[in-house]
Motif scaffolding. Structure first.
Motif, mmCIF file in Angstrom:
data_model
loop_
_atom_site.group_PDB
_atom_site.id
_atom_site.type_symbol
_atom_site.label_atom_id
_atom_site.label_comp_id
_atom_site.label_asym_id
_atom_site.label_seq_id
_atom_site.Cartn_x
_atom_site.Cartn_y
_atom_site.Cartn_z
ATOM 1 N N THR A 367 0.867 -1.170 0.000
ATOM 2 C CA THR A 367 0.000 0.000 0.000
ATOM 3 C C THR A 367 0.907 1.223 0.000
ATOM 4 N N TRP A 368 0.319 2.377 -0.265
ATOM 5 C CA TRP A 368 1.116 3.608 -0.258
ATOM 6 C C TRP A 368 0.476 4.616 0.670
ATOM 7 N N THR A 369 1.179 4.955 1.729
ATOM 8 C CA THR A 369 0.735 6.015 2.621
ATOM 9 C C THR A 369 1.276 7.337 2.107
ATOM 10 N N VAL A 370 0.406 8.238 1.787
ATOM 11 C CA VAL A 370 0.799 9.503 1.164
ATOM 12 C C VAL A 370 1.618 10.336 2.153
ATOM 13 N N PRO A 371 2.859 10.682 1.828
ATOM 14 C CA PRO A 371 3.666 11.522 2.716
ATOM 15 C C PRO A 371 3.011 12.890 2.924
ATOM 16 N N PRO A 372 3.226 13.500 4.092
ATOM 17 C CA PRO A 372 2.589 14.789 4.392
ATOM 18 C C PRO A 372 2.846 15.863 3.342
ATOM 19 N N THR A 373 4.093 15.946 2.844
ATOM 20 C CA THR A 373 4.404 16.991 1.865
ATOM 21 C C THR A 373 3.590 16.804 0.594
ATOM 22 N N ILE A 374 3.518 15.566 0.116
ATOM 23 C CA ILE A 374 2.746 15.291 -1.099
ATOM 24 C C ILE A 374 1.262 15.522 -0.847
ATOM 25 N N LEU A 375 0.796 15.161 0.337
ATOM 26 C CA LEU A 375 -0.613 15.377 0.670
ATOM 27 C C LEU A 375 -0.977 16.850 0.585
ATOM 28 N N VAL A 376 -0.148 17.686 1.190
ATOM 29 C CA VAL A 376 -0.465 19.114 1.261
ATOM 30 C C VAL A 376 -0.258 19.802 -0.088
ATOM 31 N N LYS A 377 0.885 19.536 -0.729
ATOM 32 C CA LYS A 377 1.249 20.306 -1.921
ATOM 33 C C LYS A 377 0.659 19.745 -3.211
ATOM 34 N N ASP A 378 0.476 18.439 -3.265
ATOM 35 C CA ASP A 378 0.055 17.833 -4.523
ATOM 36 C C ASP A 378 -1.385 17.332 -4.505
ATOM 37 N N MET A 379 -1.730 16.623 -3.431
ATOM 38 C CA MET A 379 -2.981 15.885 -3.471
ATOM 39 C C MET A 379 -4.196 16.721 -3.064
ATOM 40 N N LEU A 380 -4.046 17.562 -2.050
ATOM 41 C CA LEU A 380 -5.198 18.347 -1.609
ATOM 42 C C LEU A 380 -5.798 19.203 -2.725
ATOM 43 N N PRO A 381 -4.965 19.899 -3.526
ATOM 44 C CA PRO A 381 -5.562 20.672 -4.626
ATOM 45 C C PRO A 381 -6.362 19.798 -5.598
ATOM 46 N N LYS A 382 -5.891 18.578 -5.853
ATOM 47 C CA LYS A 382 -6.613 17.681 -6.755
ATOM 48 C C LYS A 382 -7.934 17.227 -6.136
ATOM 49 N N ILE A 383 -7.917 16.945 -4.845
ATOM 50 C CA ILE A 383 -9.151 16.511 -4.164
ATOM 51 C C ILE A 383 -10.168 17.653 -4.135
ATOM 52 N N GLN A 384 -9.678 18.873 -3.888
ATOM 53 C CA GLN A 384 -10.574 20.024 -3.825
ATOM 54 C C GLN A 384 -11.230 20.293 -5.182
ATOM 55 N N GLN A 385 -10.501 20.026 -6.248
ATOM 56 C CA GLN A 385 -11.039 20.272 -7.585
ATOM 57 C C GLN A 385 -11.915 19.128 -8.079
ATOM 58 N N ASN A 386 -11.650 17.923 -7.598
ATOM 59 C CA ASN A 386 -12.347 16.740 -8.105
ATOM 60 C C ASN A 386 -12.732 15.828 -6.944
ATOM 61 N N PRO A 387 -13.957 15.847 -6.487
ATOM 62 C CA PRO A 387 -14.382 15.018 -5.353
ATOM 63 C C PRO A 387 -14.224 13.523 -5.602
ATOM 64 N N ASP A 388 -14.160 13.117 -6.861
ATOM 65 C CA ASP A 388 -14.034 11.692 -7.178
ATOM 66 C C ASP A 388 -12.580 11.239 -7.296
ATOM 67 N N TYR A 389 -11.623 12.140 -7.051
ATOM 68 C CA TYR A 389 -10.210 11.805 -7.218
ATOM 69 C C TYR A 389 -9.801 10.623 -6.345
ATOM 70 N N LEU A 390 -10.213 10.624 -5.084
ATOM 71 C CA LEU A 390 -9.798 9.568 -4.160
ATOM 72 C C LEU A 390 -10.324 8.205 -4.597
ATOM 73 N N ALA A 391 -11.593 8.135 -4.940
ATOM 74 C CA ALA A 391 -12.175 6.857 -5.365
ATOM 75 C C ALA A 391 -11.521 6.357 -6.644
ATOM 76 N N ALA A 392 -11.267 7.268 -7.585
ATOM 77 C CA ALA A 392 -10.671 6.866 -8.858
ATOM 78 C C ALA A 392 -9.273 6.292 -8.673
ATOM 79 N N ASN A 393 -8.577 6.737 -7.617
ATOM 80 C CA ASN A 393 -7.220 6.259 -7.366
ATOM 81 C C ASN A 393 -7.139 5.277 -6.199
ATOM 82 N N ARG A 394 -8.308 4.798 -5.755
ATOM 83 C CA ARG A 394 -8.398 3.792 -4.684
ATOM 84 C C ARG A 394 -7.628 4.228 -3.439
#
Length: 568
Positions: A367-394
């Protein structure tokens, strides 16, 4: 101030290692005037030393302690009474230039002038003592820098943790003094640098580049427009001349001015060796690389020779080396490479650190636990723009207690105390396997679904970890168990779909190293882009004047004066 050697200047409270030369018979007092003068200088220094500590991490050596122990164990007898030894020393100091060091750092000129002055009239015991101590200090300083490097890497990189296990500085220094007793000073200098073929190749390249510099440097190629197949003109003729000078084109091809198939092949070869896109077109990036002055390439080789003095002693037995700037990884067995692969390393903004560790286990179906830096800088903007991002990437959302949350219940503009974890699977960011080794940076080797990036010449594309092109091959070699962990066994383990950690039967050292030169198949030293900009600070430190104390030979009518000030 305590005088320390083995890198650049260290503070007064830095850990030191006592280095004692072989013990000889010690009488109650020196039996000659020079010995008494040496004793008068050195014995008062005893009280200047801090408590002796041992640092296995940096193996710092106190040069004054070395000198004091050396003379005390020989009852303060002068060490340089054989003129041939002194001649060998002066010649060897000059030859440190062949290793990219600066002979002026070792004050050989001052020592030679002092020798000539003392030869003009009978020296006093005090003068002979100062000269003898100066020779010894210079001898050990130069040899230790050849052996371990002039620059202290831990001062440049706080990640640095290369522990020279099995490399005892006391053994080095003792061997230096044995060589002096055997009147083999030149032999000590010949044996001090790394003896590996790669170091010899860099030494040869340094000499060749200096010949190019002394002959006026490489021909320049006009920049401003890309040079392409089918073109003809002055700029192409310049390109041909530059390729001939670099050994990429046959000399008799230099007189023409057309961009034919031979030029295309030579440009592609150059581009491959320089980690540029190999398209056969001399575009802006390729022309800029061709026009790098030879002086800069000389410095690049000198920097990497210094790195070799830091690291090559580690390359023994079975180990894995990640060449960060070269975007590749290799497994060595009995000191020989048995497997290589391309890798992707950290972007400059999230650089892969330089350090050493030991591979201890492999995670299958991670499994991959998202590192804090990637969570804040990369992933949060994608989640905010696309509510389905998490489900699409499991990717599942966990609270502090490990409970799974419904992403729809989370305020993603004020997300705190959350962990994002991607389920195992082929599209997992870590792919099918992760190769683990203890470190403070959450760095490891792993598979990746982003295989298309391996085709790029510049592969600084990850967030710090090392993505391996053929990780399952490496896993099989790491286990080194043809019965259980052959290719079929690994595929069976992956097929069960479970996330499992399997320990290696034997830990395997791994070195994450940074080199900006390489060896071509023809043995030619080639140059890589300094993707993280690490060469500059090493070069700056390498070029700093030595802080070896100035030699002070007393006047005949004055008491002996020897300074202990200065650091190396």
């Amino acid at each position: 101030m305590v005088f320390l050697i083995s890198g650049t200047a260290f503070g007064e409270t830095s850990p030191i290692v006592q280095v004692s030369p072989p013990v000889s018979t010690v009488s109650a007092a020196p039996d000659d005037g020079v010995g008494q003068a040496i004793q008068a200088v050195l014995e008062p220094l005893q009280s200047a030393f801090p408590p002796l500590l041992t640092s296995r991490k940096h193996q710092r050596t106190d040069i004054n302690r070395v000198v004091l122990d050396f003379y005390s164990h020989r009852n303060y007898r002068a060490a340089w009474t054989n003129g041939r030894d002194v001649t060998q020393l002066f010649k060897s100091l000059n030859e440190t230039a062949f290793d990219g060091l600066n002979p002026a750092d070792y004050r050989g000129t001052e020592l030679l002038q002092a020798q000539l002055a003392m030869q003009a009239s009978a020296p006093t015991p005090a003068q002979s003592a100062a000269f003898d101590i100066g020779l010894t200090r210079t001898y050990i300083t130069a040899l230790l820098q050849l052996r371990r490097g002039k620059v202290d890497p831990s001062r440049l990189d706080f990640h640095w943790n290369f522990d020279p296990v099995g490399v005892d500085p006391r053994e080095d220094v003792n061997s230096f003094f044995v060589a002096l007793d055997d009147h083999d000073v030149a032999g000590a200098f010949a044996k001090a640098p790394p003896q590996e073929a790669v170091y010899r190749s860099m030494r040869e390249a340094l000499a060749q580049l200096r010949q190019v510099r002394d002959a006026g440097g490489w021909p320049k190629v006009a920049e401003g427009q890309s040079l392409k197949p089918g073109m003809d003109g002055v700029a192409v003729a310049q390109l041909r001349a530059r390729l001939v000078a670099g050994g990429y084109l046959e000399p008799h091809k230099s007189k023409r001015s057309d961009y034919d198939d031979k030029v295309i092949a030579a440009v592609k070869k150059y581009q491959v060796e320089q980690y540029l896109g190999a398209d056969g077109v001399a575009g802006a990036t390729t022309l800029a690389a061709l026009n790098v002055p030879v002086e800069a390439r000389i410095d690049q080789v000198r920097v990497n020779m210094e790195r070799a003095r830091w690291l090559l002693y580690k390359l023994q037995g079975t180990f894995v080396v990640v060449d960060i700037a070269g975007y590749k990884v290799a497994l060595y067995r009995d000191g020989q490479p048995i497997w290589r692969s391309r890798v992707q390393v950290g972007k400059p903004i999230r650089s892969t650190p330089v350090f050493q560790s030991e591979i201890t286990y492999v995670t299958f179906n991670p499994t991959w636990t998202v590192p804090p830096t990637i969570l804040v800088k990369d992933m949060l903007p994608k989640i905010q723009q696309n509510p389905d991002y998490l489900a699409a990437n499991r990717i599942r959302v966990l609270d502090r207690d490990g409970n799974v949350l419904d992403p729809a219940t989370v305020d993603w503009y004020n997300a705190r105390g959350l962990t994002l974890r991607q389920d195992a699977g082929p599209d997992n960011s870590l792919g099918q396997v992760a190769i683990r080794f203890p470190n403070d940076y959450a760095i490891y080797l792993h598979d990746t679904p982003h295989r298309e990036l391996f085709a790029k010449s510049v592969r600084a594309t990850s967030s710090g970890c090392i993505r391996v092109e053929n990780p399952l091959q490496l896993v099989e070699l790491l286990f080194n168990d043809p019965a259980r962990w052959n290719s079929e066994g690994i595929q069976k383990q992956l097929a069960n779909g479970k996330t499992e950690n399997i320990r290696l039967p034997v830990r395997v050292p791994v070195l994450l190293a940074y080199w900006t030169v390489d060896l071509s198949k023809e043995g030619r030293v080639t140059f890589k882009p300094d993707v993280y900009g690490y060469d500059t600070p090493v070069l700056q430190q390498l070029n700093l004047p030595s802080k070896l104390p100035a030699l002070e030979i007393p006047q005949a009518e004055n008491p002996l004066v020897v300074t202990g000030k200065g650091e190396q």
